[in-house]
Design a protein around this motif. Structure first.
Motif, PDB file in Angstrom:
ATOM      1  N   LEU A  26       3.867  -7.941  -2.838  1.00 31.48           N
ATOM      2  CA  LEU A  26       4.501  -8.847  -1.847  1.00 31.48           C
ATOM      3  C   LEU A  26       4.311  -8.519  -0.352  1.00 31.48           C
ATOM      4  N   LEU A  27       4.379  -7.206  -0.018  1.00 33.13           N
ATOM      5  CA  LEU A  27       4.207  -6.764   1.236  1.00 33.13           C
ATOM      6  C   LEU A  27       2.653  -7.114   1.615  1.00 33.13           C
ATOM      7  N   LYS A  28       1.778  -7.120   1.008  1.00 38.56           N
ATOM      8  CA  LYS A  28       0.518  -7.599   1.320  1.00 38.56           C
ATOM      9  C   LYS A  28       0.451  -9.242   1.673  1.00 38.56           C
ATOM     10  N   GLN A  29       1.096  -9.732   1.069  1.00 34.84           N
ATOM     11  CA  GLN A  29       1.133 -11.174   1.109  1.00 34.84           C
ATOM     12  C   GLN A  29       2.050 -11.906   2.322  1.00 34.84           C
ATOM     13  N   ALA A  30       3.084 -10.802   2.494  1.00 36.05           N
ATOM     14  CA  ALA A  30       4.330 -11.330   3.230  1.00 36.05           C
ATOM     15  C   ALA A  30       4.804  -9.868   4.072  1.00 36.05           C
ATOM     16  N   PRO A  31       3.868  -9.559   4.965  1.00 35.51           N
ATOM     17  CA  PRO A  31       4.342  -8.130   5.567  1.00 35.51           C
ATOM     18  C   PRO A  31       5.681  -8.030   6.359  1.00 35.51           C
ATOM     19  N   THR A  32       6.085  -9.183   6.574  1.00 38.37           N
ATOM     20  CA  THR A  32       7.423  -9.083   7.610  1.00 38.37           C
ATOM     21  C   THR A  32       8.684  -9.202   6.499  1.00 38.37           C
ATOM     22  N   ALA A  33       8.450  -9.291   5.018  1.00 40.35           N
ATOM     23  CA  ALA A  33       9.678  -9.699   4.138  1.00 40.35           C
ATOM     24  C   ALA A  33      10.316  -8.186   4.353  1.00 40.35           C
ATOM     25  N   GLN A  34      11.799  -8.519   3.910  1.00 37.78           N
ATOM     26  CA  GLN A  34      12.583  -7.377   3.694  1.00 37.78           C
ATOM     27  C   GLN A  34      12.715  -7.208   2.248  1.00 37.78           C
ATOM     28  N   VAL A  35      12.297  -5.982   1.957  1.00 37.22           N
ATOM     29  CA  VAL A  35      12.295  -5.800   0.222  1.00 37.22           C
ATOM     30  C   VAL A  35      12.780  -4.261   0.180  1.00 37.22           C
ATOM     31  N   GLU A  36      13.676  -4.200  -1.050  1.00 36.85           N
ATOM     32  CA  GLU A  36      14.440  -2.955  -1.367  1.00 36.85           C
ATOM     33  C   GLU A  36      14.120  -2.841  -2.864  1.00 36.85           C
ATOM     34  N   LEU A  37      13.476  -1.786  -3.235  1.00 39.01           N
ATOM     35  CA  LEU A  37      13.441  -1.438  -4.557  1.00 39.01           C
ATOM     36  C   LEU A  37      14.700  -0.522  -5.142  1.00 39.01           C
ATOM     37  N   VAL A  38      15.552  -1.070  -5.880  1.00 39.40           N
ATOM     38  CA  VAL A  38      16.705  -0.487  -6.230  1.00 39.40           C
ATOM     39  C   VAL A  38      16.515  -0.073  -7.493  1.00 39.40           C
ATOM     40  N   ILE A  39      16.583   1.584  -7.636  1.00 38.17           N
ATOM     41  CA  ILE A  39      16.246   2.155  -8.916  1.00 38.17           C
ATOM     42  C   ILE A  39      17.878   2.771  -9.268  1.00 38.17           C
ATOM     43  N   ASN A  40      17.729   2.729 -10.848  1.00 40.11           N
ATOM     44  CA  ASN A  40      18.931   3.585 -11.521  1.00 40.11           C
ATOM     45  C   ASN A  40      18.378   4.043 -12.702  1.00 40.11           C
ATOM     46  N   ALA A  41      19.287   4.705 -13.469  1.00 35.78           N
ATOM     47  CA  ALA A  41      18.911   5.231 -14.732  1.00 35.78           C
ATOM     48  C   ALA A  41      17.654   6.000 -14.975  1.00 35.78           C
ATOM     49  N   GLY A  42      16.793   5.680 -15.975  1.00 36.90           N
ATOM     50  CA  GLY A  42      15.618   6.259 -16.179  1.00 36.90           C
ATOM     51  C   GLY A  42      14.603   6.065 -14.958  1.00 36.90           C
ATOM     52  N   ALA A  43      14.519   5.240 -14.254  1.00 38.11           N
ATOM     53  CA  ALA A  43      13.678   5.120 -12.991  1.00 38.11           C
ATOM     54  C   ALA A  43      13.827   6.349 -12.055  1.00 38.11           C
ATOM     55  N   VAL A  44      14.961   6.799 -11.974  1.00 32.14           N
ATOM     56  CA  VAL A  44      15.278   7.733 -11.117  1.00 32.14           C
ATOM     57  C   VAL A  44      14.481   8.983 -11.142  1.00 32.14           C
ATOM     58  N   ALA A  45      14.558   9.663 -12.473  1.00 26.30           N
ATOM     59  CA  ALA A  45      13.713  10.750 -12.489  1.00 26.30           C
ATOM     60  C   ALA A  45      12.117  10.378 -12.494  1.00 26.30           C
ATOM     61  N   ALA A  46      11.779   9.105 -12.834  1.00 24.59           N
ATOM     62  CA  ALA A  46      10.356   8.960 -12.731  1.00 24.59           C
ATOM     63  C   ALA A  46       9.946   8.869 -11.300  1.00 24.59           C
ATOM     64  N   ALA A  47      10.791   8.268 -10.366  1.00 24.93           N
ATOM     65  CA  ALA A  47      10.447   8.215  -8.984  1.00 24.93           C
ATOM     66  C   ALA A  47      10.461   9.342  -8.245  1.00 24.93           C
ATOM     67  N   LEU A  48      11.371  10.367  -8.744  1.00 26.57           N
ATOM     68  CA  LEU A  48      11.273  11.915  -8.326  1.00 26.57           C
ATOM     69  C   LEU A  48      10.014  12.567  -8.730  1.00 26.57           C
ATOM     70  N   ASP A  49       9.712  12.337  -9.937  1.00 27.43           N
ATOM     71  CA  ASP A  49       8.473  13.069 -10.475  1.00 27.43           C
ATOM     72  C   ASP A  49       7.335  12.418  -9.898  1.00 27.43           C
ATOM     73  N   THR A  50       7.171  11.167  -9.588  1.00 27.18           N
ATOM     74  CA  THR A  50       5.741  10.520  -8.925  1.00 27.18           C
ATOM     75  C   THR A  50       6.246   9.867  -7.522  1.00 27.18           C
ATOM     76  N   PRO A  51       6.345  10.618  -6.556  1.00 27.71           N
ATOM     77  CA  PRO A  51       6.456   9.964  -4.956  1.00 27.71           C
ATOM     78  C   PRO A  51       5.523   8.879  -5.054  1.00 27.71           C
ATOM     79  N   SER A  52       6.027   7.871  -4.183  1.00 28.25           N
ATOM     80  CA  SER A  52       4.772   6.937  -3.781  1.00 28.25           C
ATOM     81  C   SER A  52       5.173   6.617  -2.150  1.00 28.25           C
ATOM     82  N   PRO A  53       3.941   6.110  -1.426  1.00 30.14           N
ATOM     83  CA  PRO A  53       3.919   5.851  -0.079  1.00 30.14           C
ATOM     84  C   PRO A  53       4.934   4.757   0.293  1.00 30.14           C
ATOM     85  N   LEU A  54       5.491   4.014  -0.908  1.00 37.38           N
ATOM     86  CA  LEU A  54       6.134   2.880  -0.694  1.00 37.38           C
ATOM     87  C   LEU A  54       7.865   3.210  -0.618  1.00 37.38           C
TER      88      LEU A  54
END
Length: 99
Positions: A26-54
Motif C-alpha cells: 500500500l505504501l509503495k503505491q500510496a506513500p501518503t496514505a494513513q495506515v495502521e496495522l492493528v495486532i492482537n492475540a497470536g500476532a503480538v508474540a509474532a511481532a515481538l519475535d520478528t521486528p520489522s522496519p514497518l
C-alpha cells in the motif's frame, strides 16, 4: 489518494505476515496514505519475535500484552484494546481490512 486511511487487522502470526506485506504494498503505491496495522492475540508474540522496519505503523493491543506478560518495544504504539481502536477508527471514517 491523499485522504486514504486504512486499518489492517492481524490477529494471528500468519495474518501479521500478510498484513506487513499489505502495508508495504500500500505504501509503495500510496506513500501518503494513513495506515495502521492493528495486532492482537497470536500476532503480538509474532511481532515481538520478528521486528520489522514497518513497526512504526503497528498498534498493539494492551489487553494481549498484559494477558501474556509481554512488553511492547520502544517506538511501537500500544492501544487499550484492539477492538475498541478499530471501532473508533471506523467511526472516524477509516476503512477496515482483515489481513
Amino acid at each position: 489518494m491523499e485522504n486514504l486511511r486504512l486499518i489492517i487487522h492481524a490477529p494471528t502470526a500468519g495474518a501479521l505476515e500478510r498484513g506487513r506485506r499489505n502495508l508495504a504494498n500500500l505504501l509503495k503505491q500510496a506513500p501518503t496514505a494513513q495506515v495502521e496495522l492493528v495486532i492482537n492475540a497470536g500476532a503480538v508474540a509474532a511481532a515481538l519475535d520478528t521486528p520489522s522496519p514497518l513497526d512504526s505503523h503497528l498498534r498493539i493491543c494492551r489487553n494481549t500484552l498484559e494477558a501474556n506478560l509481554f512488553t511492547a518495544p520502544d517506538g511501537v504504539s500500544v492501544v487499550a484494546a484492539a477492538v475498541l481502536h478499530i471501532a473508533q477508527r471506523q467511526a472516524e471514517g477509516w476503512a477496515y481490512m482483515r489481513a
